[in-house]
Design an enzyme around this catalytic site. Structure first.
Site, mmCIF file in Angstrom:
data_model
loop_
_atom_site.group_PDB
_atom_site.id
_atom_site.type_symbol
_atom_site.label_atom_id
_atom_site.label_comp_id
_atom_site.label_asym_id
_atom_site.label_seq_id
_atom_site.Cartn_x
_atom_site.Cartn_y
_atom_site.Cartn_z
ATOM 1 N N ASP A 294 1.896 55.680 -132.094
ATOM 2 C CA ASP A 294 2.723 56.867 -132.218
ATOM 3 C C ASP A 294 4.097 56.420 -132.742
ATOM 4 O O ASP A 294 4.370 55.221 -132.903
ATOM 5 C CB ASP A 294 2.812 57.624 -130.881
HETATM 6 C C1 BGC Z 1 4.250 62.586 -131.838
HETATM 7 C C2 BGC Z 1 2.935 62.550 -132.564
HETATM 8 C C3 BGC Z 1 3.140 62.767 -134.032
HETATM 9 C C4 BGC Z 1 4.121 61.732 -134.540
HETATM 10 C C5 BGC Z 1 4.361 61.815 -136.025
HETATM 11 C C6 BGC Z 1 5.293 61.708 -132.470
HETATM 12 O O1 BGC Z 1 6.530 61.901 -131.897
HETATM 13 O O2 BGC Z 1 4.044 62.201 -130.503
HETATM 14 O O3 BGC Z 1 2.080 63.531 -132.045
HETATM 15 O O4 BGC Z 1 1.918 62.703 -134.711
HETATM 16 O O5 BGC Z 1 5.350 61.889 -133.862
HETATM 17 O O6 BGC Z 1 5.042 62.925 -136.393
#
Ligand code: BGC
Length: 768
Positions: A294
């Site tokens: 993530d």
């Molecule tokens: C979120 C994810 C997301 C990623 C990219 C993160 O902060 O937890 O769900 O896919 O950002 O945008």
């Protein structure tokens, strides 16, 4: 071998071989494809330098979203050097093509980039938030919505979506409950499968297929106290039984990639957790794709207390993480770690191979510009067909929580007071994660009502209140420009306008609840009431003695005890997406009879959380009403306000008792449970008939019941249908204390009903 036996054998084996033929052919084809991929990827990797291999493991963001404190710099230069494997945060053919050209034309080995984005509930045509989508209990429609999203995303340069989010959530304080399919592990798995199939289609090489990225692996929804990014700590039994099934279902459905979660699992952050990313995901479940972290989750292991950036990057790679999102810990430290023998060449190669394989499977080496076709961008995005599918799907996601005296549906004549800060509002129709979705193109409730009833109904509109007036709260909600605006009129004046509108009208339709940024990532709330100014407006209006319909916008279950007592009707519309107003008007005026059912329990008060239907019995179970020395509260019942699976219709349904095909079974016999469901009201309607099974005696304490199946049926007024479910021992299996997945003989309670609390039941004995 005697003659009889051999004829029997031939009679059985030949059809089996015939049945297996196409399967054998497919698996042979897959093997050839895999072999071709191996040759290609191995050949390419032979030409790659160490830096270029590490570059493939680097995922950067160029535009929105930025959900962490870091964004990438010097991207163009890095692309040319082969120091980037994928990009997210941009879309549109012109933009993505320009960036793809930089990689394909200007980098030494011309390796294409993979383009990802958070396409969560639609790309341009926005569908209801996932929690709303799950309330349709219609897996075909859920799959169709993912397919439409894939079609639009691939028309705008993308080949990879950071979806589905399959995290089980039992805590409505957690803002991201809005992004998943609710609290049930089996149903969550069904939705995960439908989404993966909808995104990926029959082949990832298809022009309209995107690779799914299942997130957040794992257990992110178990954050303590529903506080975002908080610690998760749970037993292995609970993990396997209640939280892991949807991720596993997504692997079985062929998901191409996974995203690790921010939280810890058994004390080790998921992003550096070898048990999770390798032993469980790959060895136990057979996952063959790649795992991305993530947003800056590798770096965040420093704050978790696992060491400095070099240490945590090495830990993540060794654990089985293949791609590093945004933080560039891999890019900046892996080479040093290799020289210092903290990681091996094999570990780098393995991760690099998995990323290249994903690009190969997507057909990017054949055509890096596959999803960058300007003609498709014109025809396939927000087309009439997509919008009309969205309207159909959206109205099926609404849940009728209350409807006294058949207040709904409304007549298409007379006058309505349309009040509330969400009534004439486009901004808040779409909900969380709508990067390419344009709120300016969404249909407000006011507009939708006009579209459906024309001039037949007089609309007396008043805003009535602000969404909230809490200055601190507003500051946090406004993480993007203009997300929550405050009407400068004094609250009294706004309220008076609503009262005047109501006094002139036959019925009040109050459109209230959460604004767009009140749920989603980093949107935990400790109080899940409708915000105060809106609630004050409802209180004042309820004193007028007119029928009052609450149209509720919410990204999570809210505490609605007061509303449930005082409103005449409550229609839960979640955050409905682009077609919001049209779909809401369809339901308010009876063009569609609501059929949605909630997939997350609505508590009476925040103090009941976590609350979920598949809880344990305990040694001192609660029966009816608080009693001393029972597992209950002194001040509130244990029952939720609305149980899992609950939702009303404009008609009513009657259920017969459950008929069982047998009451004693043995081994692999199949049990059939049948009920007759009758439409006892005046409208044609759909009903979600739900099957639950309880296992009251086992080697561990089991949940009081578990959802095992459902069927959505359509009944004309007066019509009755038999609904049957087949139950096999496979559905009785659970994880015991040794984590062995099996069923145990004994008594089982079979329940069929309209929601998890309102069922008819019968018992069987099932012996081994
Ligand atoms: C979120 C994810 C997301 C990623 C990219 C993160 O902060 O937890 O769900 O896919 O950002 O945008």
């Amino acid at each position: 071998m005697n003659k009889y036996f051999s004829t029997q054998l031939i009679a059985r084996v030949i059809p089996l071989c015939v049945a297996l033929l196409p399967f054998n052919k497919v698996s042979a084809q897959n093997k050839t494809e895999d072999a071709k991929m191996d040759v290609f990827v191995s050949g390419l990797m032979k030409k790659m330098t160490l830096d270029e291999k590490i570059g493939q493991l680097n995922l950067v963001t160029i535009g929105a979203p930025t959900t962490g404190s870091v964004v990438n710099k010097g991207v163009e230069d890095k692309i040319k050097k082969g120091a980037i494997g994928g990009v997210f945060g941009i879309w549109g053919v012109d933009h993505t093509k320009e960036v793809q050209e930089a990689a394909v034309k200007n980098s030494r080995l011309h390796i294409p980039l993979i383009f990802g984005l958070d396409v969560i509930h639609g790309h341009r045509t926005i569908f209801p938030i996932p929690l709303g989508m799950s309330a349709t209990w219609d897996l075909d429609l859920i799959k169709q919505s993912a397919h439409i999203a894939a079609k639009e995303a691939t028309a705008e340069g993308l080949s990879w979506v950071f979806s589905p989010m399959v995290d089980i959530a039992r805590d409505a304080r957690w803002g991201r409950i809005s992004e998943g399919a609710g609290e049930d592990p089996w149903y969550g798995g069904q939705v995960a499968k439908a989404m993966v199939q909808g995104y990926q289609g029959a082949s990832l090489k298809n022009a309209d297929a995107v690779m799914a990225c299942v997130k957040h692996f794992a257990l992110y929804g178990g954050a303590e106290a529903g506080r975002e990014y908080n610690t998760v700590d749970m037993s292995r039994i609970k993990m396997y039984q209640d939280y892991l099934p949807p991720y596993k279902a997504a692997v079985d459905a062929g998901a191409g990639s996974f995203m690790s979660s921010f939280n810890t699992v058994d004390g080790v952050p998921a992003t550096g957790n070898q048990w999770l990313l390798t032993d469980l995901l790959r060895k136990q479940w057979g996952f063959k794709g790649f795992v991305v972290s993530d947003y800056t989750a590798v770096n965040e292991m420093e704050a978790h207390g696992l060491g400095d950036l070099q240490m945590v990057s090495a830990l993540a790679l060794k654990a089985g993480l293949d791609m590093d999102m945004v933080g560039e810990g891999f890019l900046t430290t892996l080479k040093k770690s290799l020289i210092e023998k903290k990681i091996t060449q094999f570990e780098i190669d393995q991760a690099c191979r998995r990323v290249l394989e994903a690009k190969y499977k997507l057909g990017l080496f054949d055509n890096p510009y596959k999803s960058m076709d300007a003609a498709r961008e014109k025809t396939d995005v927000m087309s009439e067909a997509n919008l009309s599918a969205a309207r159909e799907i959206t109205k099926r996601s609404f849940v009728l929580l209350k409807n006294d005296n058949q207040t709904l549906p409304l007549k298409k004549t007379g006058s309505i007071a349309l009040v509330g800060p969400l009534a004439n509002n486009q901004r808040d129709m779409l909900g969380t994660w709508i990067l390419a979705g344009e709120w300016q193109k969404s249909v407000s409730v006011m507009q939708g009502i006009k579209n459906v009833v024309g001039d037949g109904v007089t609309i007396n509109y008043a805003k009535g209140s602000n969404i909230t007036e809490d200055a601190e709260f507003i500051k946090r909600l406004n993480f993007g420009p203009g997300m929550v605006t405050v009407d400068p009129k004094p609250a009294d004046e706004l309220l008076k306008e609503a009262i005047d509108a109501a006094n002139k009208s036959d019925v009040i339709v109050a459109v209230v609840g959460e604004s767009q940024s009140m749920s989603g990532e980093s949107s935990s709330r400790s109080d899940i009431d409708i915000p105060e100014p809106q609630k004050n407006m409802l209180k004042a209006l309820s004193k007028l003695g007119k029928p009052m319909v609450v149209v509720l916008f919410n990204g999570r279950p809210l505490t609605l005890t007061w509303e449930n007592e005082h409103a005449s009707a409550i229609l839960d519309v979640w955050a409905p997406g682009t077609e919001a107003g049209n779909a809401i008007a369809d339901v308010l005026f009876g063009q569609y009879n609501p059929s949605g059912k909630i997939t997350a329990t609505f508590p009476r008060s925040v103090g009941q959380i976590p609350i979920y239907y598949n809880h344990k019995n305990t040694g001192r179970p609660y029966s009816s009403g608080p009693t001393k020395f029972k597992s209950n509260y002194l001040d509130i019942s244990n029952d939720p306000l609305y149980p899992f699976g609950y939702g009303l219709s404009y008609t009513t349904f009657g259920y017969s008792d459950v008929k069982l095909s047998k009451t004693t079974l043995k081994g692999n016999e199949v049990l059939t449970a049948t009920v007759t469901v009758t439409n006892t009201g005046k409208y044609a309607g759909e009903e979600v008939v739900q099957l639950y099974v309880g296992d009251p005696v086992a080697s561990i304490s089991r949940s009081v019941k578990e959802l095992k199946n459902f069927k959505k049926i359509n009944l004309q007024p007066g019509e009755a249908k038999e609904v049957s479910f087949s139950i096999t021992p496979e559905q009785l299996k659970f994880y015991n204390s040794q984590l062995k997945y099996d069923w145990e003989p004994g008594k089982f309670v079979i329940e069929v009903g309209t929601n998890s609390s309102d069922t008819h039941s019968a018992s069987v004995w099932w012996n081994k």
